[in-house]
Write an enzyme that holds these catalytic residues in place. Structure first.
Site, PDB file in Angstrom:
ATOM      1  CE1 TYR A  65      -2.810  -3.204   0.390  1.00 21.28           C
ATOM      2  CE2 TYR A  65      -3.164  -2.681   2.697  1.00 21.28           C
ATOM      3  CZ  TYR A  65      -3.379  -3.512   1.613  1.00 21.28           C
ATOM      4  OH  TYR A  65      -4.151  -4.638   1.751  1.00 21.28           O
ATOM      5  N   PRO A 211     -14.966  -6.734   2.224  1.00 24.42           N
ATOM      6  CG  PRO A 211     -15.020  -5.570   4.239  1.00 24.42           C
ATOM      7  CD  PRO A 211     -14.166  -5.799   3.033  1.00 24.42           C
ATOM      8  N   PRO A 214     -19.757  -4.945  -3.828  1.00 21.54           N
ATOM      9  CG  PRO A 214     -18.398  -4.934  -5.711  1.00 21.54           C
ATOM     10  CD  PRO A 214     -18.607  -5.653  -4.412  1.00 21.54           C
TER      11      PRO A 214
END
Length: 280
Positions: A65, A211, A214
């Site tokens: 990240y 989680p 979409p």
């Protein structure tokens, strides 16, 4: 948000990872926090700090990240860390030119990545270190064995895996104790159900990434309205009710969405509500 009656399927609000770290089961995924200059960075720092203020005790990050920038951001926002806060990070993926990435879980590379993570997070021991992906070019026993050596040296507290099958999990457990698995999982994407079941049987934490499905808004809008909640809150509540080893880590860069997500821990589903949601 109004809470429904607590059902028999709702487990405790905490889970002890590796037998050492009791954390609230609803965590926070830091991946979406921007590490750009101000004002974006100031907002990201504020979100991380607010998560801790709201009682989050598990934050997930990774070397990938921002190639370390996300870890540095968390250190800027939260160091010195509260005693009850566990920051889990991941290694095993490295940057490749020009703008790509590559799997790299060779023992010497893992050691370099762990040392770099320790420096960026400003700590001497990573409580939970997860292998971001298995390296197809390195035997599982060699990858996990390298992490076990770092664990024995005191640089790692507990070892986790990400995106593994039940068979790969079983193979890894022959080399070292595995404290967590982070696989993609949500109401509409349950490909890794066998892995979750294996984790539940062994008492291993299961951290579902992505989680929130979409494309679930239209399907769950009525159910969410009936519960006085948002669709995202219903999806998180379903995960918490699914198994006592499930620790969702929803991510956001918005203070409003963060508070909405954390509030989902207070939404209790009855057995009939959960069954109705699953049928959708």
């Amino acid at each position: 948000m109004t809470s429904s009656t607590t059902g028999a399927d709702n487990a405790a609000d905490t889970f002890t990872i590796g037998g050492e770290f009791p954390v609230r089961r609803l965590g926070f995924g830091a991946m979406r926090l921007p590490a750009a200059p101000a004002p974006d960075r100031e907002r990201a720092v504020a979100v991380a700090r607010r998560a801790v203020e709201l009682g989050v005790t598990l934050i997930d990050t990774a070397h990938m990240y921002g190639w370390g920038a996300n870890e540095e951001l968390l250190a800027e926002a939260l160091h010195p860390y509260p005693e009850d806060l566990l920051i889990a990070t991941k290694v095993g993926i490295v940057r490749s030119e020009p703008d790509g990435y590559a799997y790299d879980a060779k023992p010497e590379s893992l050691r370099r990545q762990v040392d770099a993570g320790l420096r960026r997070l400003r700590i001497e021991r990573i409580g939970l270190l997860q292998l971001h992906r298995l390296d197809p070019e390195v035997p599982i026993a060699e990858q996990v064995g390298a992490l076990r050596e770092l664990q024995q040296e005191g640089k790692i507290g507990h070892i986790g895996l990400s995106e593994v099958s039940a068979a790969e999990l079983a193979e890894a457990r022959r080399t070292a104790e595995i404290a967590s698995v982070q696989n993609r999982y949500n109401l509409l994407d349950r490909e890794h159900e066998p892995v979750l079941e294996a984790c539940e049987a062994a008492g291993i934490a299961f951290l579902p990434w992505r989680p929130v499905a979409p494309d679930s808004a239209s399907r769950l809008a009525t159910a969410a309205a009936d519960l006085g909640a948002t669709v995202q809150q219903v999806l998180l509540a379903w995960l918490l009710a699914r198994s006592p080893v499930v620790l969702p880590i929803p991510g956001t860069a918005s203070l409003g969405h963060l508070e909405e997500n954390v509030a989902a821990a207070g939404l209790r589903l009855t057995d009939s509500q959960r069954e109705s949601i699953e049928q959708l």
